[in-house]
Design a protein around this motif. Structure first.
Motif, PDB file in Angstrom:
ATOM      1  N   CYS A 147     -14.462  20.106  14.880  1.00  0.00           N
ATOM      2  CA  CYS A 147     -15.877  19.919  15.170  1.00  0.00           C
ATOM      3  C   CYS A 147     -16.378  21.023  16.090  1.00  0.00           C
ATOM      4  O   CYS A 147     -15.630  21.558  16.918  1.00  0.00           O
ATOM      5  CB  CYS A 147     -16.156  18.546  15.774  1.00  0.00           C
ATOM      6  SG  CYS A 147     -15.306  18.210  17.331  1.00  0.00           S
ATOM      7  N   VAL A 148     -17.653  21.365  15.932  1.00  0.00           N
ATOM      8  CA  VAL A 148     -18.334  22.356  16.765  1.00  0.00           C
ATOM      9  C   VAL A 148     -19.705  21.789  17.102  1.00  0.00           C
ATOM     10  O   VAL A 148     -20.378  21.210  16.229  1.00  0.00           O
ATOM     11  CB  VAL A 148     -18.486  23.703  16.016  1.00  0.00           C
ATOM     12  CG1 VAL A 148     -19.319  24.688  16.833  1.00  0.00           C
ATOM     13  CG2 VAL A 148     -17.118  24.297  15.690  1.00  0.00           C
ATOM     14  N   VAL A 149     -20.130  21.926  18.342  1.00  0.00           N
ATOM     15  CA  VAL A 149     -21.432  21.395  18.731  1.00  0.00           C
ATOM     16  C   VAL A 149     -22.526  22.113  17.953  1.00  0.00           C
ATOM     17  O   VAL A 149     -22.402  23.312  17.649  1.00  0.00           O
ATOM     18  CB  VAL A 149     -21.665  21.498  20.251  1.00  0.00           C
ATOM     19  CG1 VAL A 149     -20.616  20.707  21.010  1.00  0.00           C
ATOM     20  CG2 VAL A 149     -21.672  22.948  20.706  1.00  0.00           C
ATOM     21  N   PRO A 150     -23.611  21.421  17.595  1.00  0.00           N
ATOM     22  CA  PRO A 150     -24.652  22.018  16.748  1.00  0.00           C
ATOM     23  C   PRO A 150     -25.199  23.342  17.274  1.00  0.00           C
ATOM     24  O   PRO A 150     -25.489  24.254  16.487  1.00  0.00           O
ATOM     25  CB  PRO A 150     -25.735  20.929  16.720  1.00  0.00           C
ATOM     26  CG  PRO A 150     -24.979  19.652  16.905  1.00  0.00           C
ATOM     27  CD  PRO A 150     -23.869  19.983  17.857  1.00  0.00           C
ATOM     28  N   GLU A 151     -25.332  23.472  18.571  1.00  0.00           N
ATOM     29  CA  GLU A 151     -25.923  24.672  19.162  1.00  0.00           C
ATOM     30  C   GLU A 151     -25.160  25.945  18.814  1.00  0.00           C
ATOM     31  O   GLU A 151     -25.732  27.041  18.781  1.00  0.00           O
ATOM     32  CB  GLU A 151     -25.981  24.493  20.680  1.00  0.00           C
ATOM     33  CG  GLU A 151     -26.580  25.668  21.434  1.00  0.00           C
ATOM     34  CD  GLU A 151     -26.530  25.463  22.936  1.00  0.00           C
ATOM     35  OE1 GLU A 151     -26.903  26.406  23.661  1.00  0.00           O
ATOM     36  OE2 GLU A 151     -26.136  24.364  23.390  1.00  0.00           O
ATOM     37  N   GLY A 210     -17.378  29.477  29.518  1.00  0.00           N
ATOM     38  CA  GLY A 210     -16.623  28.529  30.322  1.00  0.00           C
ATOM     39  C   GLY A 210     -16.764  27.077  29.899  1.00  0.00           C
ATOM     40  O   GLY A 210     -16.142  26.202  30.498  1.00  0.00           O
ATOM     41  N   ALA A 211     -17.567  26.812  28.858  1.00  0.00           N
ATOM     42  CA  ALA A 211     -17.757  25.439  28.379  1.00  0.00           C
ATOM     43  C   ALA A 211     -17.093  25.266  27.019  1.00  0.00           C
ATOM     44  O   ALA A 211     -17.162  26.161  26.163  1.00  0.00           O
ATOM     45  CB  ALA A 211     -19.246  25.116  28.277  1.00  0.00           C
ATOM     46  N   ILE A 212     -16.452  24.124  26.801  1.00  0.00           N
ATOM     47  CA  ILE A 212     -15.848  23.826  25.508  1.00  0.00           C
ATOM     48  C   ILE A 212     -16.951  23.479  24.520  1.00  0.00           C
ATOM     49  O   ILE A 212     -17.782  22.608  24.773  1.00  0.00           O
ATOM     50  CB  ILE A 212     -14.842  22.671  25.628  1.00  0.00           C
ATOM     51  CG1 ILE A 212     -13.686  23.071  26.552  1.00  0.00           C
ATOM     52  CG2 ILE A 212     -14.302  22.287  24.252  1.00  0.00           C
ATOM     53  CD1 ILE A 212     -12.700  21.957  26.815  1.00  0.00           C
ATOM     54  N   VAL A 213     -16.978  24.183  23.380  1.00  0.00           N
ATOM     55  CA  VAL A 213     -18.035  23.965  22.391  1.00  0.00           C
ATOM     56  C   VAL A 213     -17.470  23.586  21.019  1.00  0.00           C
ATOM     57  O   VAL A 213     -18.241  23.399  20.075  1.00  0.00           O
ATOM     58  CB  VAL A 213     -18.943  25.203  22.274  1.00  0.00           C
ATOM     59  CG1 VAL A 213     -19.680  25.456  23.587  1.00  0.00           C
ATOM     60  CG2 VAL A 213     -18.151  26.448  21.869  1.00  0.00           C
ATOM     61  N   GLY A 214     -16.163  23.462  20.912  1.00  0.00           N
ATOM     62  CA  GLY A 214     -15.563  23.058  19.653  1.00  0.00           C
ATOM     63  C   GLY A 214     -14.091  22.746  19.835  1.00  0.00           C
ATOM     64  O   GLY A 214     -13.476  23.141  20.833  1.00  0.00           O
ATOM     65  N   SER A 215     -13.521  22.025  18.872  1.00  0.00           N
ATOM     66  CA  SER A 215     -12.093  21.697  18.948  1.00  0.00           C
ATOM     67  C   SER A 215     -11.544  21.456  17.554  1.00  0.00           C
ATOM     68  O   SER A 215     -12.287  21.216  16.591  1.00  0.00           O
ATOM     69  CB  SER A 215     -11.852  20.470  19.833  1.00  0.00           C
ATOM     70  OG  SER A 215     -12.394  19.303  19.243  1.00  0.00           O
ATOM     71  N   MET A 216     -10.230  21.503  17.462  1.00  0.00           N
ATOM     72  CA  MET A 216      -9.524  21.234  16.207  1.00  0.00           C
ATOM     73  C   MET A 216      -8.167  20.642  16.551  1.00  0.00           C
ATOM     74  O   MET A 216      -7.515  21.096  17.493  1.00  0.00           O
ATOM     75  CB  MET A 216      -9.360  22.530  15.409  1.00  0.00           C
ATOM     76  CG  MET A 216      -8.777  22.356  14.019  1.00  0.00           C
ATOM     77  SD  MET A 216      -8.840  23.930  13.097  1.00  0.00           S
ATOM     78  CE  MET A 216      -8.203  23.390  11.512  1.00  0.00           C
ATOM     79  N   THR A 217      -7.764  19.639  15.794  1.00  0.00           N
ATOM     80  CA  THR A 217      -6.529  18.922  16.118  1.00  0.00           C
ATOM     81  C   THR A 217      -5.719  18.664  14.857  1.00  0.00           C
ATOM     82  O   THR A 217      -6.268  18.332  13.804  1.00  0.00           O
ATOM     83  CB  THR A 217      -6.856  17.580  16.806  1.00  0.00           C
ATOM     84  OG1 THR A 217      -7.667  17.817  17.949  1.00  0.00           O
ATOM     85  CG2 THR A 217      -5.582  16.854  17.223  1.00  0.00           C
ATOM     86  N   GLY A 218      -4.399  18.801  14.971  1.00  0.00           N
ATOM     87  CA  GLY A 218      -3.510  18.508  13.859  1.00  0.00           C
ATOM     88  C   GLY A 218      -2.181  17.968  14.339  1.00  0.00           C
ATOM     89  O   GLY A 218      -1.910  17.892  15.545  1.00  0.00           O
ATOM     90  N   LEU A 219      -1.333  17.593  13.397  1.00  0.00           N
ATOM     91  CA  LEU A 219       0.020  17.127  13.681  1.00  0.00           C
ATOM     92  C   LEU A 219       0.926  17.595  12.554  1.00  0.00           C
ATOM     93  O   LEU A 219       0.446  18.055  11.509  1.00  0.00           O
ATOM     94  CB  LEU A 219       0.086  15.607  13.804  1.00  0.00           C
ATOM     95  CG  LEU A 219      -0.089  14.767  12.521  1.00  0.00           C
ATOM     96  CD1 LEU A 219       0.532  13.380  12.713  1.00  0.00           C
ATOM     97  CD2 LEU A 219      -1.564  14.606  12.141  1.00  0.00           C
TER      98      LEU A 219
END
Length: 226
Positions: A116-120, A70-79
């Motif tokens: 990006c992804v959190v280190p954990e 239920g927690a966001i631990v990474g993201s990716m963005t483009g256009l």
């Protein structure tokens, strides 16, 4: 996008969700940035709510996040952009300083501006799953390729003996490893050039490798569906 999958760090197997992010996710996305890019990385370079709002409104298909528990631990963005090979650019210009107001709804290239992804959770392969999901987006929206500038953080240690092009060639040949370029190669990206003054990045000496993935369902030579 919304998909469920199981990911593992080699010991644990846990459920995860990769989906499009929305307005309700902004706090979690900024927290991911803070954990992924801690000081001395300047906090003013993390995503802010105005930038995230532009991502969601202009190109929601290119705004992805991954959740575990239920927690966001990474993201990716483009256009989307229309680009020709050899176009010189830097991150600030190609991303509109992260606001993507230059997004072209009919652009032929899906350009990645952040992952990006959190280190954990980096041992769970989430970066590779996000990349795979963005490849699926390329196919879904009909772009001919995915492109992005990959940092070269190992280059500063080799800059006295190698040009940036030689460094990329050695990483591609497996003669060297690089924290970013080796990851992108393992995700199926292919180097198609090097750009100077891409980011103010001492580790990369300001260089970035342009890393491409071509839509296998598009004839990239004739730009016709096969």
């Amino acid at each position: 996008m919304f998909k469920r999958l199981f990911v593992t760090d080699g010991v644990r197997m846990v459920p995860a969700v990769i989906r499009s992010y929305g307005f309700e996710d902004f706090e979690g996305l900024i927290d991911v940035q803070a954990k992924s890019f801690p000081p001395p990385y300047p906090s003013e370079l993390w995503w802010n709510e105005k930038q995230l709002a532009e991502h969601v409104q202009r190109f929601p298909e290119g705004a992805l996040c991954v959740e575990i528990g239920g927690a966001i631990v990474g993201s990716m963005t483009g256009l989307r952009l229309t680009m020709t090979d050899g176009d010189e650019h830097d991150w600030a210009t190609v991303s509109d300083d992260g606001y993507i107001r230059n997004h072209e709804p009919d652009g032929d290239t899906l350009y990645v501006i952040d992952i990006c992804v959190v280190p954990e959770y980096r041992k769970f392969g989430l970066g590779k799953w996000l990349m795979q999901s963005m490849y699926e987006t390329v196919v879904h929206v009909g772009c001919r390729r995915l492109l992005g500038g990959g940092r070269m953080p190992g280059y500063s240690r080799a800059a006295s003996e190698l040009t940036p092009e030689q460094y990329v060639a050695q990483v591609t040949a497996g003669e060297r490893t690089d924290p970013v370029l080796t990851f992108l190669l393992r995700c199926g990206r292919v180097p198609v050039g090097v750009v100077a003054n891409y980011l103010d990045d001492e580790q990369s000496c300001g260089y970035a490798a342009l890393m491409e993935w071509r839509n296998p369902f598009i004839d990239n030579d004739n730009e016709e569906a096969t």
